[in-house]
Design a protein around this motif. Sequence first.
Motif, PDB file in Angstrom:
ATOM      1  N   THR A 110       0.830  -1.837   0.041  1.00 19.33           N
ATOM      2  CA  THR A 110       0.264  -0.001  -0.147  1.00 19.33           C
ATOM      3  C   THR A 110       0.631   0.688   0.068  1.00 19.33           C
ATOM      4  O   THR A 110       2.188   1.329   0.230  1.00 19.33           O
ATOM      5  CB  THR A 110      -0.433   0.121   1.331  1.00 19.33           C
ATOM      6  N   GLY A 111       0.553   2.230  -0.770  1.00 17.94           N
ATOM      7  CA  GLY A 111       0.754   3.141  -0.288  1.00 17.94           C
ATOM      8  C   GLY A 111       1.600   3.931   0.707  1.00 17.94           C
ATOM      9  O   GLY A 111       3.096   4.061   1.623  1.00 17.94           O
ATOM     10  N   ALA A 112       1.203   3.940   2.093  1.00 15.29           N
ATOM     11  CA  ALA A 112       0.858   3.810   3.736  1.00 15.29           C
ATOM     12  C   ALA A 112       2.267   3.512   3.700  1.00 15.29           C
ATOM     13  O   ALA A 112       3.465   3.208   4.241  1.00 15.29           O
ATOM     14  CB  ALA A 112      -0.003   4.024   4.399  1.00 15.29           C
ATOM     15  N   GLU A 113       2.186   1.619   3.505  1.00 13.99           N
ATOM     16  CA  GLU A 113       3.623   1.209   3.478  1.00 13.99           C
ATOM     17  C   GLU A 113       4.631   1.585   2.916  1.00 13.99           C
ATOM     18  O   GLU A 113       5.665   1.856   3.144  1.00 13.99           O
ATOM     19  CB  GLU A 113       3.136  -0.331   3.201  1.00 13.99           C
ATOM     20  N   VAL A 238       9.821  12.594  -2.302  1.00  8.97           N
ATOM     21  CA  VAL A 238       8.751  12.704  -2.933  1.00  8.97           C
ATOM     22  C   VAL A 238       7.605  11.568  -3.113  1.00  8.97           C
ATOM     23  O   VAL A 238       8.366  10.446  -3.054  1.00  8.97           O
ATOM     24  CB  VAL A 238       8.819  13.318  -4.681  1.00  8.97           C
ATOM     25  N   ASP A 239       6.253  11.645  -2.271  1.00  8.01           N
ATOM     26  CA  ASP A 239       5.585  10.583  -2.571  1.00  8.01           C
ATOM     27  C   ASP A 239       4.796  11.317  -3.866  1.00  8.01           C
ATOM     28  O   ASP A 239       3.280  11.824  -3.828  1.00  8.01           O
ATOM     29  CB  ASP A 239       4.469  11.328  -0.748  1.00  8.01           C
ATOM     30  N   GLU A 240       4.826   9.886  -4.765  1.00  3.03           N
ATOM     31  CA  GLU A 240       3.510  10.293  -5.763  1.00  3.03           C
ATOM     32  C   GLU A 240       2.892   8.568  -5.693  1.00  3.03           C
ATOM     33  O   GLU A 240       2.466   8.727  -6.595  1.00  3.03           O
ATOM     34  CB  GLU A 240       4.802  10.271  -6.997  1.00  3.03           C
ATOM     35  N   VAL A 241       2.178   8.444  -4.745  1.00  4.71           N
ATOM     36  CA  VAL A 241       1.671   8.238  -4.883  1.00  4.71           C
ATOM     37  C   VAL A 241      -0.434   7.917  -5.489  1.00  4.71           C
ATOM     38  O   VAL A 241      -0.066   7.118  -5.770  1.00  4.71           O
ATOM     39  CB  VAL A 241       0.719   6.982  -3.169  1.00  4.71           C
ATOM     40  N   GLN A 242      -0.155   9.184  -5.996  1.00  2.00           N
ATOM     41  CA  GLN A 242      -1.630   9.585  -5.989  1.00  2.00           C
ATOM     42  C   GLN A 242      -0.997  10.471  -7.780  1.00  2.00           C
ATOM     43  O   GLN A 242      -1.693  10.174  -8.624  1.00  2.00           O
ATOM     44  CB  GLN A 242      -2.396  10.827  -5.636  1.00  2.00           C
ATOM     45  N   SER A 243       0.585  10.678  -7.653  1.00  7.67           N
ATOM     46  CA  SER A 243       0.718  11.619  -8.825  1.00  7.67           C
ATOM     47  C   SER A 243       1.323  10.731  -9.704  1.00  7.67           C
ATOM     48  O   SER A 243       1.282  11.327 -11.017  1.00  7.67           O
ATOM     49  CB  SER A 243       0.945  13.325  -7.876  1.00  7.67           C
TER      50      SER A 243
HETATM   51  N1  PMP Z   1       0.265   9.135  -0.242  1.00  5.79           N
HETATM   52  C1  PMP Z   1      -0.789   9.510  -0.868  1.00  5.79           C
HETATM   53  C2  PMP Z   1      -0.003  10.453  -1.627  1.00  5.79           C
HETATM   54  C3  PMP Z   1      -2.139   9.289  -1.340  1.00  5.79           C
HETATM   55  O1  PMP Z   1      -2.613   9.732  -2.357  1.00  5.79           O
HETATM   56  C4  PMP Z   1      -2.302   7.937  -0.220  1.00  5.79           C
HETATM   57  C5  PMP Z   1      -3.684   7.602  -0.324  1.00  5.79           C
HETATM   58  N2  PMP Z   1      -5.042   8.200  -1.085  1.00  5.79           N
HETATM   59  C6  PMP Z   1      -1.802   7.461   0.484  1.00  5.79           C
HETATM   60  C7  PMP Z   1      -0.144   7.512  -0.057  1.00  5.79           C
HETATM   61  C8  PMP Z   1      -2.001   6.493   0.816  1.00  5.79           C
HETATM   62  O2  PMP Z   1      -1.634   4.752   0.571  1.00  5.79           O
HETATM   63  P1  PMP Z   1      -3.297   3.874   0.941  1.00  5.79           P
HETATM   64  O3  PMP Z   1      -4.161   3.743   0.730  1.00  5.79           O
HETATM   65  O4  PMP Z   1      -2.708   3.071  -0.319  1.00  5.79           O
HETATM   66  O5  PMP Z   1      -2.388   3.338   1.586  1.00  5.79           O
END
Ligand code: PMP
Length: 423
Positions: A110-113, A238-243
Motif C-alpha cells: 500500500t501507499g502507506a507502507e 517525494v510521495d507520488e502515490v497519487q500523482s
Molecule cells: N500518499 C498519498 C499521496 C496518497 O494519496 C495516499 C492515498 N490516498 C497514500 C499515501 C496512502 O496510500 P494507501 O491508501 O494505499 O495506503
Amino acid sequence: MTTNQEMQARREAAVARGAANITQFYAEKASNAEVWDVEGNRYIDFAGGIGVLNVGHLHPKVVAAVENQLHQLMHTCFHVMPYEPYVALAEKLNSITPGDHAKKTLLLNTGAEAVENAVKVARAATGRSAVIAFNGAFHGRTMMGMALTGKVAPYKVGFGPFPAEVYHAPYPNDYYGVSAQDSLAALHGLLKTDVDPTRVAAIIIEPVQGEGGFYQAPAEFMQAIRELCDEHGILMIVDEVQSGFARTGKMFAIEHTGVIPDLITMAKSLAGGMTLSALVGKAELMDAPGPGSVGSTYGGSPMACAAALATIEVIEEEGLLARSQAVGELITSRFLAMKENGLSCIGHIRAAGGMVACELFDTQGQPDAEKARQLVAKATASGLLLLSCGTYGNTIRVLVPLTASDALIEEGLDIMEQSLRSL
Ligand code: PMP
C-alpha cells in the motif's frame, strides 16, 4: 437479483463504519472508465478507484499479464524464494524514475507502507530521527502515515499519540494566500525554533497534493527544498502515490520541476488495479537498512508485479503522458465554460496534466463543502462517480482513466454540469 438496498443493509451489519463509502451502489463489473452496479446501472468513473486506474479498469494487457502469471506462480513470498517479475519491475522502476544515479527498489503493498519504509530508510541512512511534512498532506492511515498527514479530521481524530519527531510546514498555496516564499520562510523558521536541521532525516512532500486538494507546488519551491536538503544533509522524499504514472502528464509529477529526489514513494496506478506499492531511491540509501529489517509477506506479489510491468508498457505504448495533458485541457475548458455560463460557484480551476480540480464557493465567496458534498451525491446518483477532497472539503477532483474517450469524458462532464445546476 441482489439490490443495492439489500447490499447496504448487509454492509451496515457486517462492515466497520470507519471504512466509509461515498456511494451506496455496489459495483459488480467494470470496463475501462465505466462501472455497473448490482442492479445493472451504469456509472462513468471519474474516481478511478482514487487514482488507481490511469490505464482504466481491466485493461486487456494488464488482465492478460495477471492471468498468465496466475497460472505460473501466485505466491512464494519474495523473502523466501525470489522470482523474476519482482526483479524485472525493480529494474524497470529504477530506469523510469528521475535521475541517472544507481537506484534500488523495495516493493510493498500500500501507499502507506511505502511511506513508512521511506521514513525507515531515511532514518537508517542518516542516523537522524526527525521528519518534516506539510500541512494538507496525506500520507496514509498507518501510525507514521497519520503522523505525517497534515489534516486532523477525519484522519487523526482519536488515534494518537503518534510517532514523535514529525513537524509540519505550510504547503505553498497561492489560492489561500500562502506563497512559496511564505512556505519557505516557515520551513526555515521551523529549523530555527523547533528542530535542529542536523537531526532532520527527511522532508517528505507531494509534488501535487492529492487528498489535500490537487495543489501543485511551484518548481522553484521544489528546487528550494532540494537546496535546503543538500545544505543540511536532509533526504528529500517525494510521495507520488497519487500523482505518479502519467496522471500529471509526466510519468512522475516531480519531473515538472527538474528536481531529483533521494527517495520516491509510489502505489495506486503503478499496477493498474492490483495491490502494489514501491519505494525507489538512491542505491546507497536503499541499502542502509540491514537484511530482514524491511519487507513484507505479500509485498511485490508475482501477479502485482506482472500487472505493473504491463501497466507501464501500456502508459508508454498508448502515449498516455500526452493523453493526460489532453484530458486535463478538455476538462479544464469545460470547467471554465460552466463557470462562464452561470455556475459562478465554480472557482480555482487548476490542472497538472490530467490531475484536474475546481473548488466550489458560496455567494459570500467562502469554500462551500456542503455544496461539494451535495454535488458528489447528486452526480453519483445520476451515473457519475465523482470525488471531492481538500482541506476545506470544497474541491471537486477528477481522476478519470486516461484511456477514457473524449466522448465519455464529455458525457461525465454533462452529468456533473446538470447535477450542479440542479442544486
Ligand atoms: N500518499 C498519498 C499521496 C496518497 O494519496 C495516499 C492515498 N490516498 C497514500 C499515501 C496512502 O496510500 P494507501 O491508501 O494505499 O495506503
